[in-house]
Enzyme design. Structure first.
Site, PDB file in Angstrom:
ATOM      1  CG  LEU A  20      -2.068  -1.023   1.222  1.00  0.00           C
ATOM      2  CD1 LEU A  20      -2.818  -0.969   2.555  1.00  0.00           C
ATOM      3  CD2 LEU A  20      -3.028  -0.768   0.073  1.00  0.00           C
ATOM      4  CB  VAL A  39     -11.071  -6.322   0.220  1.00  0.00           C
ATOM      5  CG1 VAL A  39     -11.772  -6.620  -1.088  1.00  0.00           C
ATOM      6  CG2 VAL A  39      -9.797  -7.150   0.352  1.00  0.00           C
ATOM      7  CB  ALA A  40      -8.152  -5.128   3.913  1.00  0.00           C
ATOM      8  CE1 TYR A 114      -9.806   0.180   9.799  1.00  0.00           C
ATOM      9  CE2 TYR A 114     -11.961   0.596  10.772  1.00  0.00           C
ATOM     10  CZ  TYR A 114     -11.183  -0.009   9.814  1.00  0.00           C
ATOM     11  OH  TYR A 114     -11.779  -0.807   8.857  1.00  0.00           O
ATOM     12  CE  LYS A 118     -11.598   1.389   5.666  1.00  0.00           C
ATOM     13  NZ  LYS A 118     -10.861   0.473   4.771  1.00  0.00           N
ATOM     14  N   PRO A 143     -19.079  -1.473   5.280  1.00  0.00           N
ATOM     15  CG  PRO A 143     -17.489  -3.180   5.240  1.00  0.00           C
ATOM     16  CD  PRO A 143     -17.875  -1.893   4.551  1.00  0.00           C
ATOM     17  CB  SER A 158     -26.612  -3.320  -9.973  1.00  0.00           C
ATOM     18  OG  SER A 158     -27.467  -2.385 -10.565  1.00  0.00           O
TER      19      SER A 158
END
Length: 259
Positions: A20, A39-40, A114, A118, A143, A158
């Site tokens: 990263l 994803v993380a 954290y 994000k 999530p 979609s």
């Protein structure tokens, strides 16, 4: 891990090493991809001494993926953000119904590293897309706690989705005590070590002064979150209890829980 996840056809599976906080590897990682799913980002078990230990890889890593995807003519990137970028610990109005339109305030007192990482990473992603004219699409999922079977001993759709955020939460919320009670009820003696007593908030705050792990939960004390999820994708989560119990069962089977 792959066998535990019931993966059978591995002919098209390959691995590329990338970091990263380093540019190396990302071009190869996204080559010939139509969709890219970062994803993380780092989530430590205790509070970092410097919040930039989380912010830098989260923000810079997200931008590295987006730049590589743009240059490789990827159709869409689906970023896994977090409900922490929405629910904003420390907000004044605790009864406010939260939706995908809400953002955590990175300047709010008590917002952890954290949640801040994000929030800043997702903001950077949307800003990148806003200023891009290369046709790269972006979707984001937010999530909360993700529970389910552990796959290995190392535990650490979609067209309408383009340009949208999606809160991915199962209601009702469960406290740590609720989780322990559910595990005891469904797993019996396997969960006999799960504590069910509650500690007063002021005791947790004091303990947080001396414990970098406990201090992570201090901003969440007394917080409740009322959310409204716009289910554009027609997606329905598993029940919170079933997911937690599945996680507990897998930990027991893998020998990660003392008998």
């Amino acid at each position: 891990m792959l066998r535990a996840g019931k993966a059978t056809n591995l002919e098209r599976l390959s691995f590329i090493e990338a970091d990263l906080i380093n540019d190396d590897g990302w071009t190869d990682a996204v080559k010939d991809c139509t969709y890219v799913l970062p994803v993380a980002s780092p989530l430590p078990a205790s509070a970092p001494k410097n919040e930039n230990e989380l912010i830098k890889p989260a923000r810079e890593g997200t931008l590295r993926v987006l730049r590589a995807a743009r240059d490789a003519k990827v159709k869409r990137v689906v970023v896994t953000s977090s409900s922490a970028a929405i629910e904003g610990h420390g907000r004044q109005d605790r009864n406010k119904v939260l939706t995908e339109e809400d953002w955590s305030d990175v300047n709010a007192p008590g917002l952890g590293a954290y949640a801040k990482s994000k929030t800043l990473a997702e903001r950077a992603a949307w800003d990148f897309i806003k200023n891009e004219d290369g046709g790269l699409e972006l979707s984001v999922i937010n999530p909360g706690m993700i529970a389910g079977p552990v796959l290995a001993l190392d535990t650490s759709s979609s067209i309408e989705a383009n340009g949208e955020r999606f809160l991915c939460l199962s209601q009702p919320q469960m406290s740590m005590k609720d989780i322990s009670l559910a595990l005891r009820e469904r797993l019996g003696d396997k969960a006999k070590r799960c504590p069910t007593r509650s500690i007063p908030d002021f005791v947790v705050r004091i303990m947080g002064i001396f414990d970098s792990g406990i201090v992570l939960v201090v901003p969440m004390l007394g917080q409740t979150f009322v959310v409204s999820v716009d289910n554009v994708l027609g997606w329905t989560p598993r029940s919170s209890v079933d997911a937690v119990v599945a996680a507990g069962e897998s930990l027991y089977k893998l020998g990660l829980v003392k008998k």
